[in-house]
Every structure is written in C-alpha cells, then in structure tokens.
Scaffold this motif. Structure first.
Motif, PDB file in Angstrom:
ATOM      1  N   ILE A  63      40.065  -3.711 -13.825  1.00  0.00           N
ATOM      2  CA  ILE A  63      39.468  -3.903 -12.500  1.00  0.00           C
ATOM      3  C   ILE A  63      38.033  -3.396 -12.496  1.00  0.00           C
ATOM      4  O   ILE A  63      37.106  -4.080 -12.042  1.00  0.00           O
ATOM      5  CB  ILE A  63      40.306  -3.189 -11.424  1.00  0.00           C
ATOM      6  CG1 ILE A  63      41.657  -3.889 -11.241  1.00  0.00           C
ATOM      7  CG2 ILE A  63      39.553  -3.162 -10.088  1.00  0.00           C
ATOM      8  CD1 ILE A  63      42.622  -3.125 -10.347  1.00  0.00           C
ATOM      9  N   VAL A  64      37.827  -2.177 -13.006  1.00  0.00           N
ATOM     10  CA  VAL A  64      36.486  -1.597 -13.046  1.00  0.00           C
ATOM     11  C   VAL A  64      35.571  -2.424 -13.949  1.00  0.00           C
ATOM     12  O   VAL A  64      34.394  -2.650 -13.640  1.00  0.00           O
ATOM     13  CB  VAL A  64      36.551  -0.134 -13.513  1.00  0.00           C
ATOM     14  CG1 VAL A  64      35.147   0.427 -13.717  1.00  0.00           C
ATOM     15  CG2 VAL A  64      37.303   0.710 -12.499  1.00  0.00           C
ATOM     16  N   LEU A  65      36.113  -2.897 -15.075  1.00  0.00           N
ATOM     17  CA  LEU A  65      35.314  -3.711 -16.002  1.00  0.00           C
ATOM     18  C   LEU A  65      34.855  -4.997 -15.327  1.00  0.00           C
ATOM     19  O   LEU A  65      33.675  -5.379 -15.425  1.00  0.00           O
ATOM     20  CB  LEU A  65      36.138  -4.028 -17.248  1.00  0.00           C
ATOM     21  CG  LEU A  65      35.465  -4.928 -18.293  1.00  0.00           C
ATOM     22  CD1 LEU A  65      34.227  -4.242 -18.862  1.00  0.00           C
ATOM     23  CD2 LEU A  65      36.452  -5.276 -19.413  1.00  0.00           C
ATOM     24  N   VAL A  66      35.771  -5.668 -14.631  1.00  0.00           N
ATOM     25  CA  VAL A  66      35.423  -6.919 -13.959  1.00  0.00           C
ATOM     26  C   VAL A  66      34.367  -6.668 -12.880  1.00  0.00           C
ATOM     27  O   VAL A  66      33.379  -7.407 -12.771  1.00  0.00           O
ATOM     28  CB  VAL A  66      36.677  -7.578 -13.363  1.00  0.00           C
ATOM     29  CG1 VAL A  66      36.294  -8.733 -12.440  1.00  0.00           C
ATOM     30  CG2 VAL A  66      37.594  -8.083 -14.472  1.00  0.00           C
ATOM     31  N   LEU A  67      34.571  -5.635 -12.079  1.00  0.00           N
ATOM     32  CA  LEU A  67      33.604  -5.322 -11.023  1.00  0.00           C
ATOM     33  C   LEU A  67      32.228  -5.009 -11.601  1.00  0.00           C
ATOM     34  O   LEU A  67      31.205  -5.441 -11.071  1.00  0.00           O
ATOM     35  CB  LEU A  67      34.104  -4.130 -10.198  1.00  0.00           C
ATOM     36  CG  LEU A  67      35.308  -4.378  -9.291  1.00  0.00           C
ATOM     37  CD1 LEU A  67      35.774  -3.082  -8.653  1.00  0.00           C
ATOM     38  CD2 LEU A  67      34.977  -5.400  -8.214  1.00  0.00           C
ATOM     39  N   THR A  68      32.199  -4.264 -12.705  1.00  0.00           N
ATOM     40  CA  THR A  68      30.922  -3.912 -13.324  1.00  0.00           C
ATOM     41  C   THR A  68      30.210  -5.140 -13.876  1.00  0.00           C
ATOM     42  O   THR A  68      28.997  -5.317 -13.689  1.00  0.00           O
ATOM     43  CB  THR A  68      31.143  -2.890 -14.445  1.00  0.00           C
ATOM     44  OG1 THR A  68      31.830  -1.744 -13.912  1.00  0.00           O
ATOM     45  CG2 THR A  68      29.822  -2.446 -15.041  1.00  0.00           C
ATOM     46  N   VAL A  69      30.971  -6.013 -14.549  1.00  0.00           N
ATOM     47  CA  VAL A  69      30.380  -7.227 -15.112  1.00  0.00           C
ATOM     48  C   VAL A  69      29.821  -8.117 -14.002  1.00  0.00           C
ATOM     49  O   VAL A  69      28.712  -8.655 -14.111  1.00  0.00           O
ATOM     50  CB  VAL A  69      31.413  -7.989 -15.954  1.00  0.00           C
ATOM     51  CG1 VAL A  69      30.888  -9.371 -16.338  1.00  0.00           C
ATOM     52  CG2 VAL A  69      31.763  -7.196 -17.208  1.00  0.00           C
ATOM     53  N   VAL A  70      30.590  -8.263 -12.915  1.00  0.00           N
ATOM     54  CA  VAL A  70      30.130  -9.087 -11.797  1.00  0.00           C
ATOM     55  C   VAL A  70      28.843  -8.520 -11.206  1.00  0.00           C
ATOM     56  O   VAL A  70      27.885  -9.257 -10.929  1.00  0.00           O
ATOM     57  CB  VAL A  70      31.234  -9.194 -10.723  1.00  0.00           C
ATOM     58  CG1 VAL A  70      30.683  -9.818  -9.446  1.00  0.00           C
ATOM     59  CG2 VAL A  70      32.405 -10.014 -11.245  1.00  0.00           C
ATOM     60  N   GLN A  71      28.802  -7.200 -11.028  1.00  0.00           N
ATOM     61  CA  GLN A  71      27.602  -6.583 -10.465  1.00  0.00           C
ATOM     62  C   GLN A  71      26.404  -6.740 -11.392  1.00  0.00           C
ATOM     63  O   GLN A  71      25.288  -7.012 -10.937  1.00  0.00           O
ATOM     64  CB  GLN A  71      27.872  -5.100 -10.205  1.00  0.00           C
ATOM     65  CG  GLN A  71      28.853  -4.866  -9.064  1.00  0.00           C
ATOM     66  CD  GLN A  71      29.122  -3.389  -8.867  1.00  0.00           C
ATOM     67  OE1 GLN A  71      28.363  -2.674  -8.231  1.00  0.00           O
ATOM     68  NE2 GLN A  71      30.216  -2.914  -9.428  1.00  0.00           N
ATOM     69  N   TRP A  72      26.588  -6.589 -12.690  1.00  0.00           N
ATOM     70  CA  TRP A  72      25.477  -6.743 -13.616  1.00  0.00           C
ATOM     71  C   TRP A  72      24.972  -8.179 -13.645  1.00  0.00           C
ATOM     72  O   TRP A  72      23.766  -8.419 -13.753  1.00  0.00           O
ATOM     73  CB  TRP A  72      25.898  -6.305 -15.018  1.00  0.00           C
ATOM     74  CG  TRP A  72      25.816  -4.831 -15.214  1.00  0.00           C
ATOM     75  CD1 TRP A  72      26.853  -3.959 -15.401  1.00  0.00           C
ATOM     76  CD2 TRP A  72      24.636  -4.019 -15.217  1.00  0.00           C
ATOM     77  NE1 TRP A  72      26.394  -2.681 -15.515  1.00  0.00           N
ATOM     78  CE2 TRP A  72      25.039  -2.677 -15.413  1.00  0.00           C
ATOM     79  CE3 TRP A  72      23.283  -4.298 -15.075  1.00  0.00           C
ATOM     80  CZ2 TRP A  72      24.133  -1.635 -15.471  1.00  0.00           C
ATOM     81  CZ3 TRP A  72      22.375  -3.249 -15.132  1.00  0.00           C
ATOM     82  CH2 TRP A  72      22.803  -1.938 -15.323  1.00  0.00           C
TER      83      TRP A  72
END
Length: 278
Positions: free
Chosen positions: A260-269
């Motif tokens: 979940i954190v990985l997906v959110l971080t990738v989307v934000q970047w």
C-alpha cells in the motif's frame, strides 16, 4: 567499491528481512516450532477479516486528518519564525523539541494530558463552560487525540524543512512584488506557496509514509481502543504477531502494508514528475 558498505547494510537490515517477511506470510507459524506452508491462505483470510478493514479505514482517516494539519501548521510556524523577532532561535527550538523526543515519551505525556479524569485538557475545558471529552472511552475523541499528538510531534520537523525552503527563495522576488504593490496575501499565494511546491510534495510523501507506519503513540495512548476504533495496520499486525502469536498472518498484514505504501509513494512521485515537467 565506495557504495559496498552501504549496500551491505541495506541488504542485511532491509532487503533480507523483507524477503523473510514475504516468505513467512505464506506460512502458519507462531514463531516457535515447525512452520507449516499454507500458500496464500493468510491473504485470503485477511480479505475476509473485518478488523483488518477497520484498521485500514482508521489508518486512512488518521492520515487524511494528520498530514494536512501538520503541513498547514508547519508552514504557518515557518512563516512566523522566518521573520525577525526577539528570541527567535529559542522559539524555533521549542517548536522543534517534540520532534527529538522519543515517540513513547511524547505519547506518555499526551496520555496524561488527555486523561478523562485527571488530564489537563479536560480541566482546561471546565472554566470555558465546556463539558469533559471522553478521550479514552469514545472512538472519535480518541482518534482526535491521536491526531492532536501527531500534530504536536510533526509540526517541528515540517517547520524546519519549510524554513530552509523559505530562506532559499530570492529576496529580490519579494522586493519586486512589493514595488508592484502586491499585498501580503498576494505574495503568499503567488510567490511563496508555488516556490514551496517541491518541499510540500516531499513533506506529503514523508507524512503519508509515517502515518501509515504509526505505532508508538497509538500503542501507548489508546492501545487501539476503545473497541477497535483506533486500531491501525501496524498495531493490528503487532497484536496479531506478538500477542496472538500468529506471525504468518501478521507478516501477511505487513506485506500488504508495504505494498500500500509503495503504491502510494509511486503514485505521488509520478504526479510530482508530471508537475515538474509540465
């Protein structure tokens, strides 16, 4: 060759534990004895686990409340303390002090402050003609107390980062705006906030990651209660793995949290890169 020590530390303390957690998530184990391979059963059980979905909802709610408030408060403090004033350095240190205190210590202080019977918060509400708030016995007040403490802890870090960014904005830009008759609000809206966009993006990413990993203040202040109204993903994984001894199930929760954190971080970047290249 120069990167080898850092790569070795990362591999031993980050990469290998991650692989191990993924491996354990496909097992049924208490941490002792022989583990039994059960495939994706833990993940199937999580999908049907109402407490997991409650913990996920609570974590998202906590993130949506705490991250914007910390950003706004940090920016306001930075704008205030970027000006010349008496004892500015001391005031900055006071604002930043909660960030260097351990989370457990801060949570213990907050637990006393928000105590329903003896806490200073409820005692201050009485003279104002307000009723005592059930900080520990009702879900919403308990969640709000966690958000308040996270704001207290996170404000200092955001303030320091914003201060560094503010001091990097050329003074000539503000002088030109004043010569053109721009008001304080127009300067803030058209110069300061756009110039701070990369810093804000960085703080949003860090804030969301930290919010999804919150543990210490929840564990000390509420223990996830009342009921499961303040149970977060990390506290649920902890209680499942170390109190109920279902370490395979807890590892599966940890893997899902990581994703979940990985997906959110990738989307934000990706959003940040599109904004920078636009």
């Amino acid at each position: 060759m120069f990167a080898a020590p850092a790569v070795a530390v990362f591999a031993v303390f980050m990469f290998w534990p991650l692989i191990k957690v993924v491996w354990i998530s496909f097992q049924k184990t208490s941490g002792f004895g022989v583990a039994r391979w059960i495939g994706a059963q833990n993940y199937q059980d999580i999908m049907a686990d109402p407490i997991f979905w409650t913990a996920l909802t609570n974590t998202v709610l906590y993130t949506l409340l705490s991250v914007p408030l910390c950003l706004i408060a940090g920016l306001a403090a930075a704008l205030l303390l970027n000006k010349k004033m008496p004892a500015r350095g001391l005031i900055r240190a006071i604002f930043y002090m909660p960030a260097v205190i351990s989370g457990v210590s801060s949570a213990l202080i907050a637990a006393w402050m928000f105590n329903e019977d003896l806490g200073i918060v409820n005692r201050m509400l009485g003279p104002l003609g307000l009723e005592d708030v059930p900080w520990q016995s009702e879900g919403l007040p308990a969640m709000l107390s966690l958000v308040a403490v996270s704001l207290w802890i996170g404000l200092g870090f955001n303030m320091v980062v914003y201060l560094a960014a503010l001091q990097g904005i050329p003074r000539q830009v503000y002088e030109a705006a004043r010569c053109d008759g721009a008001s304080w609000w127009q300067t803030l809206r058209s110069i300061t906030i756009p110039s701070l966009a990369p810093t804000t993006f960085f703080l949003v990413v860090i804030g969301i990651i930290n919010s999804f990993q919150v543990f210490d203040i929840v564990y000390v202040m509420t223990g996830g209660g009342p009921g499961n109204s303040t149970t977060m993903l990390v506290t649920y994984a902890y209680s499942t793995g170390f109190e109920q001894r279902q370490q395979g199930y807890a590892s599966a929760i940890g893997v899902l949290l990581y994703l979940i954190v990985l997906v959110l971080t990738v989307v934000q970047w990706r959003i940040g890169r599109r904004r920078d290249t636009a």
